[in-house]
Design a protein around this motif. Structure first.
Motif, short mmCIF file in Angstrom:
data_model
loop_
_atom_site.label_atom_id
_atom_site.label_comp_id
_atom_site.label_asym_id
_atom_site.label_seq_id
_atom_site.Cartn_x
_atom_site.Cartn_y
_atom_site.Cartn_z
N SER A 100 -3.76 7.34 6.68
CA SER A 100 -3.48 6.96 5.30
C SER A 100 -4.08 7.96 4.31
O SER A 100 -3.45 8.29 3.29
CB SER A 100 -4.03 5.56 5.01
N SER A 123 3.91 2.01 -2.00
CA SER A 123 3.66 2.30 -0.59
C SER A 123 3.97 1.09 0.28
O SER A 123 3.89 -0.06 -0.16
CB SER A 123 2.18 2.66 -0.41
N GLY A 125 3.11 -1.77 2.52
CA GLY A 125 1.91 -2.58 2.35
C GLY A 125 1.25 -3.02 3.63
O GLY A 125 0.12 -3.52 3.60
N GLY A 130 -4.82 0.99 2.15
CA GLY A 130 -4.65 1.33 0.74
C GLY A 130 -5.83 2.07 0.14
O GLY A 130 -5.67 2.95 -0.70
N LEU A 151 1.21 -1.71 -3.51
CA LEU A 151 1.66 -1.74 -2.13
C LEU A 151 2.73 -2.82 -1.99
O LEU A 151 2.59 -3.92 -2.54
CB LEU A 151 0.49 -2.06 -1.18
N VAL A 174 5.58 6.18 1.75
CA VAL A 174 4.78 6.21 0.52
C VAL A 174 5.55 7.04 -0.50
O VAL A 174 5.91 8.20 -0.22
CB VAL A 174 3.39 6.82 0.75
N SER A 351 2.59 -8.16 -4.72
CA SER A 351 2.26 -7.08 -3.79
C SER A 351 1.14 -7.44 -2.83
O SER A 351 0.52 -8.51 -2.93
CB SER A 351 1.85 -5.85 -4.60
#
Length: 380
Positions: A100, A123, A125, A130, A151, A174, A351
């Motif tokens: 990530s 992005s 999720g 994150g 996300l 992403v 989200s």
């Protein structure tokens, strides 16, 4: 800056919600919807036909914010025409990078930085860490460039999430959108409405966003000590009382929402990083506090616009807030409209993580359980 909004639902098909019909003048389109609909090639092809020259950004959510209320099982489409602002987009596939952090670092390295005013991120999720993504995004960017976004979410907390750039939604993507030039003005705010209670504890065992122990006590035992008997399902209790980690300034708490518990290893998965040695406390809230925080976020997001209101408000709220608000969920969007103070277009989704600075002139953070709003205005 002109904004057109429309939605698709099974009962009504396409419904136009604004006077503008931008067609090939649209240069950016947001599409938010259920995991099923954002993967629907027919619906995407219809959107592409409507806006043939636009960059189309797709994200799934656990609810869609549009026209002053929260929708479900719809496609929420917001098309934008920028007259003087340049936008540039890019997409990273998580399968093509190491992790990530690397995904974020690739975006921040590849995106053009001259005259960059704001970076908007959407992005996957579920497949992302994150917190690590955001650290990577900040690796090659000036701290003066705010990063906002969120996300992707899903109605089913165990299901995959989907994002896409100029395609239907897919897993593991992403998306970055850069806004350039002096004519674009950006506002942002993030408010939670949660307050800490109970003892402060140290995280003594964790791996990334998997939390095992607080003060050397298994996480489930910690929650049972304070909440057993109040809930039939202890996992439901953890969702009602998430954890707040102490922010760098020492005064605020950054929310971390519970996603799932693995009885085999005793690990509780949270939506953001849970680093060892950090102090945490349980957090609590109620409907009134959540509604007040949504209104406050809206008010704060329009502070930069002194002479006239913004042209658009993009709201990313947390699926964890839905769990508390239940039948009051529409009131959260009504509170936003009230806080904005002017009848401007509002869009967004629920989200698995919200991205914004905690306050002005601070670096962006990954939040949970917040209402995060980014406002846009194109100056003459």
């Amino acid at each position: 800056m002109l904004v057109e909004q429309r939605k698709w639902s099974k009962n009504e098909n396409w419904k136009i919600l604004s006077n503008h019909q931008l067609g090939d003048r649209a240069n950016l389109v947001f599409v938010f919807g259920s995991t099923t609909l954002v993967q629907d090639q027919k619906r995407f092809d219809e959107i592409r036909t409507l806006y043939p020259k636009a960059e189309i950004v797709v994200s799934s959510g656990s609810g869609e914010i549009l026209a002053g209320k929260v929708e479900q099982h719809t496609l929420n489409v917001t098309a934008i025409h920028f007259e003087k602002t340049q936008i540039k987009t890019l997409e990273i596939n998580l399968a093509d990078v190491k992790d990530s952090f690397d995904a974020g670092a690739h975006i921040s390295a590849q995106i053009e930085k001259d005259n960059l005013s704001n970076l908007l991120i959407f992005s996957d999720g579920k497949e992302i860490n994150g917190s690590h993504l955001l650290t990577g995004l900040q690796f090659n960017l000036s701290e003066s460039v705010p990063i906002t976004g969120g996300l992707a979410g899903s109605y089913d907390p165990f299901a995959a999430t989907y994002t896409g750039l100029n395609t239907i939604g897919k897993t593991g993507k992403v998306i970055g959108i850069g806004f350039y030039g002096s004519h674009i003005q950006i506002g942002y705010a993030s408010q939670s409405g949660w307050t800490p209670f109970g003892p402060e504890r140290f995280i003594t065992k964790s791996t990334n966003n998997i939390l095992f122990e607080l003060n050397e006590e298994p996480i489930l035992d910690f929650y049972k000590k304070y909440l057993e008997g109040l809930f039939v399902n202890i996992e439901e209790a953890i969702r009602m009382f998430p954890l707040g980690i102490k922010a760098e300034n020492g005064n605020e708490r950054i929310m971390r929402s519970f996603l799932s518990y693995n009885p085999e290893n005793g690990g509780a998965q949270f939506a953001g990083e849970m680093p060892e040695g950090i102090k945490v406390r349980m957090m609590r809230s109620n409907i009134n506090s959540l509604l007040d925080s949504a209104e406050e976020a809206a008010k704060n997001s329009v502070i930069p616009f002194k002479s006239s209101p913004p042209d658009l408000a993009l709201c990313v709220s947390c699926s964890g807030r839905q769990f508390i608000l239940q039948d009051w969920i529409d009131q959260e969007v009504e509170a936003i409209v009230l806080g904005l103070g002017s009848p401007i277009p509002v869009t967004g989704f629920y989200s698995y993580g919200e991205i914004a600075p905690q306050a002005k002139n601070q670096k962006s953070e990954l939040h949970n359980h917040t209402m995060t709003i980014t406002t846009f205005k194109e100056l003459a």
